[in-house]
Scaffold this motif. Structure first.
Motif, mmCIF file in Angstrom:
data_model
loop_
_atom_site.group_PDB
_atom_site.id
_atom_site.type_symbol
_atom_site.label_atom_id
_atom_site.label_comp_id
_atom_site.label_asym_id
_atom_site.label_seq_id
_atom_site.Cartn_x
_atom_site.Cartn_y
_atom_site.Cartn_z
ATOM 1 N N PRO A 92 0.824 -1.212 0.000
ATOM 2 C CA PRO A 92 0.000 0.000 0.000
ATOM 3 C C PRO A 92 0.864 1.270 0.000
ATOM 4 O O PRO A 92 1.919 1.322 0.645
ATOM 5 N N CYS A 93 0.401 2.267 -0.732
ATOM 6 C CA CYS A 93 1.099 3.559 -0.803
ATOM 7 C C CYS A 93 0.168 4.639 -0.251
ATOM 8 O O CYS A 93 -0.994 4.734 -0.664
ATOM 9 N N PHE A 94 0.698 5.447 0.666
ATOM 10 C CA PHE A 94 -0.109 6.419 1.403
ATOM 11 C C PHE A 94 0.270 7.844 1.005
ATOM 12 O O PHE A 94 1.452 8.179 0.917
ATOM 13 N N ILE A 95 -0.734 8.669 0.808
ATOM 14 C CA ILE A 95 -0.518 10.080 0.470
ATOM 15 C C ILE A 95 -1.447 10.915 1.339
ATOM 16 O O ILE A 95 -2.626 10.577 1.510
ATOM 17 N N VAL A 96 -0.944 11.992 1.888
ATOM 18 C CA VAL A 96 -1.794 12.897 2.665
ATOM 19 C C VAL A 96 -1.588 14.322 2.186
ATOM 20 O O VAL A 96 -0.465 14.743 1.887
ATOM 21 N N LYS A 97 -2.697 15.045 2.068
ATOM 22 C CA LYS A 97 -2.657 16.470 1.752
ATOM 23 C C LYS A 97 -3.383 17.203 2.877
ATOM 24 O O LYS A 97 -4.575 16.975 3.106
ATOM 25 N N LYS A 98 -2.648 18.065 3.554
ATOM 26 C CA LYS A 98 -3.189 18.820 4.677
ATOM 27 C C LYS A 98 -3.788 20.145 4.195
ATOM 28 O O LYS A 98 -3.557 20.589 3.069
ATOM 29 N N VAL A 154 -9.204 20.521 6.436
ATOM 30 C CA VAL A 154 -9.387 19.076 6.472
ATOM 31 C C VAL A 154 -8.152 18.398 5.872
ATOM 32 O O VAL A 154 -7.329 19.041 5.207
ATOM 33 N N SER A 155 -8.026 17.101 6.112
ATOM 34 C CA SER A 155 -6.928 16.315 5.542
ATOM 35 C C SER A 155 -7.492 15.315 4.546
ATOM 36 O O SER A 155 -8.506 14.656 4.818
ATOM 37 N N LEU A 156 -6.833 15.215 3.400
ATOM 38 C CA LEU A 156 -7.220 14.255 2.373
ATOM 39 C C LEU A 156 -6.191 13.129 2.346
ATOM 40 O O LEU A 156 -5.015 13.365 2.068
ATOM 41 N N TYR A 157 -6.648 11.919 2.651
ATOM 42 C CA TYR A 157 -5.773 10.744 2.613
ATOM 43 C C TYR A 157 -6.123 9.903 1.391
ATOM 44 O O TYR A 157 -7.306 9.661 1.112
ATOM 45 N N THR A 158 -5.087 9.463 0.693
ATOM 46 C CA THR A 158 -5.264 8.549 -0.431
ATOM 47 C C THR A 158 -4.395 7.322 -0.187
ATOM 48 O O THR A 158 -3.228 7.453 0.186
ATOM 49 N N ILE A 159 -4.977 6.143 -0.386
ATOM 50 C CA ILE A 159 -4.202 4.899 -0.301
ATOM 51 C C ILE A 159 -4.334 4.163 -1.628
ATOM 52 O O ILE A 159 -5.446 3.816 -2.053
ATOM 53 N N ASN A 165 -5.832 -2.212 1.618
ATOM 54 C CA ASN A 165 -6.567 -3.367 2.123
ATOM 55 C C ASN A 165 -7.348 -2.921 3.347
ATOM 56 O O ASN A 165 -7.170 -1.806 3.846
ATOM 57 N N THR A 166 -8.240 -3.769 3.822
ATOM 58 C CA THR A 166 -9.127 -3.364 4.912
ATOM 59 C C THR A 166 -8.375 -3.058 6.200
ATOM 60 O O THR A 166 -8.772 -2.178 6.967
ATOM 61 N N THR A 167 -7.245 -3.748 6.405
ATOM 62 C CA THR A 167 -6.481 -3.538 7.639
ATOM 63 C C THR A 167 -5.886 -2.135 7.689
ATOM 64 O O THR A 167 -6.018 -1.426 8.694
ATOM 65 N N VAL A 168 -5.233 -1.714 6.602
ATOM 66 C CA VAL A 168 -4.601 -0.393 6.611
ATOM 67 C C VAL A 168 -5.655 0.704 6.591
ATOM 68 O O VAL A 168 -5.465 1.772 7.190
ATOM 69 N N LEU A 169 -6.783 0.446 5.946
ATOM 70 C CA LEU A 169 -7.842 1.453 5.910
ATOM 71 C C LEU A 169 -8.442 1.662 7.300
ATOM 72 O O LEU A 169 -8.660 2.799 7.737
ATOM 73 N N LYS A 170 -8.660 0.568 8.009
ATOM 74 C CA LYS A 170 -9.211 0.670 9.366
ATOM 75 C C LYS A 170 -8.245 1.412 10.282
ATOM 76 O O LYS A 170 -8.658 2.269 11.084
ATOM 77 N N ALA A 171 -6.965 1.103 10.173
ATOM 78 C CA ALA A 171 -5.966 1.768 11.014
ATOM 79 C C ALA A 171 -5.904 3.264 10.721
ATOM 80 O O ALA A 171 -5.745 4.088 11.627
ATOM 81 N N LEU A 172 -6.033 3.639 9.442
ATOM 82 C CA LEU A 172 -5.961 5.049 9.065
ATOM 83 C C LEU A 172 -7.147 5.838 9.619
ATOM 84 O O LEU A 172 -7.007 7.005 10.002
ATOM 85 N N GLU A 173 -8.321 5.195 9.703
ATOM 86 C CA GLU A 173 -9.528 5.904 10.118
ATOM 87 C C GLU A 173 -9.632 6.070 11.638
ATOM 88 O O GLU A 173 -10.466 6.838 12.126
#
Length: 418
Positions: free
Chosen positions: A299-305, A379-384, A388-396
């Motif tokens: 998984p690749c994670f991107i955040v825009k603040k 707000v923060s915009l996260y893109t993955i 997978n469901t595990t990383v999405l749950k952890a991010l939220e």
């Protein structure tokens, strides 16, 4: 030719300038074009100068003096004494800023911004060129504004490829090491334009395309392209290779390691892009090219603040259909909003935007004439990518999710802290 791009972090002080030379000596510099950004946080410092010019004249001189002092300290550390001609060259560059601010008649913030902001790149390349000469690396300093021609969309100019190609083909000396500025171009009236913040990567790609370069290397303070920004995510991992398509997806969603416009000209001529560490120049880094898979596939994670989420609904509960959406996008274009996410239903429309030009209040007033409007700022915009469901749950966790949008490969969520 090979194109090397060095960002501001690589030349933030005298040691950085010297290290740039060591990188060249380590990996070789035959038939090389070096594209360099402003030193350290100079662009931010010049933005304060511009802001004071419009809003706080009493602090203008002091803000400019801070920029001059910063560069003088680097000069004193790099060169033996103040009689070296480079001191006068750099002094003259900053005098040009003062002259412009005293004589300027334009009230256009974006025009003034572009006439001032590029002096960071002009100063950095002038200093680095002189240092390379000092240690015996002969080079040709060139002004990118004489090569890269654009329209007059100040602060985010569009390249005139035909004129740029012609300029580079007719004046560029391929047979020696060249050094030029990232980020800069000029319009039909020869006023300075800029290609957007962090646009030096794009400059490298423009030259690569026009010179049919064999490769572009972006030298960073990280080992290559990581699957996440280590400032925001723990345990970021190096991506050894990625395809043009994957890299374009990542940059589109906001990955900051490569400028979003960089990849298209490289992909068109299949010029490979390398992202490497200027601290460990012999390490392989990341290769971006045609037809290669993401390695490793993680998984690749991107955040825009500091984004803005605007939610619209019709005042009379009628459907939001094509003509409404057309009107909305017309306003987003009018007020120069960068759109990152859109989501719509029968009677609502949400959009996450980047308020680059500080036109949010004007946009909201216009929208409120036709729609019921809810606005969430900061707000923060996260893109993955490849979630997978595990990383999405952890991010939220520990966040309030205002918007979520999923496709087969990508999920985007807009959040505020709980």
């Amino acid at each position: 030719m090979q194109i090397f791009k060095f960002g501001g972090a690589s030349v933030k002080d005298a040691e950085g300038v010297k290290n740039l030379a060591k990188v060249l000596q380590t990996v070789g510099y035959k038939n090389t074009l070096i594209v360099v950004s402003a030193m350290g946080k100079t662009t931010n410092a010049l933005e304060i100068v511009i802001k004071n010019y419009f809003e706080n004249k009493a602090e203008l001189k002091s803000a400019l003096q801070d920029v001059i002092k910063y560069h003088n300290n680097i000069l004193l550390d790099v060169f033996d004494n103040e009689t070296h001609p480079i001191f006068k060259k750099v002094s003259n560059l900053f005098r040009e800023i003062d002259d412009f601010l005293r004589t300027n008649k334009s009230p256009d913030y974006n025009f003034v911004y572009d006439q001032i902001i590029g002096y960071g790149e002009l100063a950095s390349t002038t200093i680095i060129s002189a240092y390379l000469e000092k240690i015996g690396i002969k080079n040709n300093w060139t002004d990118a504004r004489e090569h890269i021609k654009t329209d007059n969309y100040y602060r985010r100019a569009n390249v005139n490829w035909e004129a740029t190609q012609q300029n580079i083909a007719s004046t560029f000396n391929k047979n020696r090491i060249n050094i030029t500025q990232g980020f800069l171009g000029s319009d039909a009236n020869n006023f300075t334009t800029t290609l957007g913040r962090e646009g030096s990567d794009y400059t490298a790609a423009i030259y690569a395309y026009c010179l049919n370069a064999e490769s572009v290397t972006i030298w960073k303070d990280v080992p290559g392209v990581l699957n996440a920004d280590p400032r925001y995510f723990e345990n970021a991992q190096l991506l050894h290779q990625i395809s043009y398509t994957e890299a374009i997806e990542l940059t589109f969603y906001g990955a900051s390691v490569i400028h979003p416009k960089t990849l298209q000209p490289l992909q068109r001529k299949e010029i490979p892009l390398y992202v490497k560490s200027f601290l460990n120049p012999e390490n392989p880094g990341t290769r971006v090219g045609k037809g290669i898979t993401l390695k490793p596939k993680i998984p690749c994670f991107i955040v825009k603040k500091n984004q803005v989420l605007i939610s619209l609904s019709s005042l009379d509960f009628s459907f939001i259909v094509e003509h409404n959406i057309s009107d909305i996008f017309g306003l987003l274009h009018l007020y120069k909003m960068k759109v990152d996410v859109i989501q719509n239903s029968a009677i609502s429309f949400s959009v996450c935007i980047d308020n680059i030009y500080d036109n949010l209040e004007k946009l909201l007033q216009h929208l409120k004439a036709k729609f019921s409007v809810t606005c969430h700022e900061n707000v923060s915009l996260y893109t993955i990518r490849h979630y997978n469901t595990t990383v999405l749950k952890a991010l939220e966790e520990d966040k309030t999710v205002l918007l979520k949008q999923l496709t087969q490969e990508t999920v985007q969520i807009v959040t505020i802290p709980i």
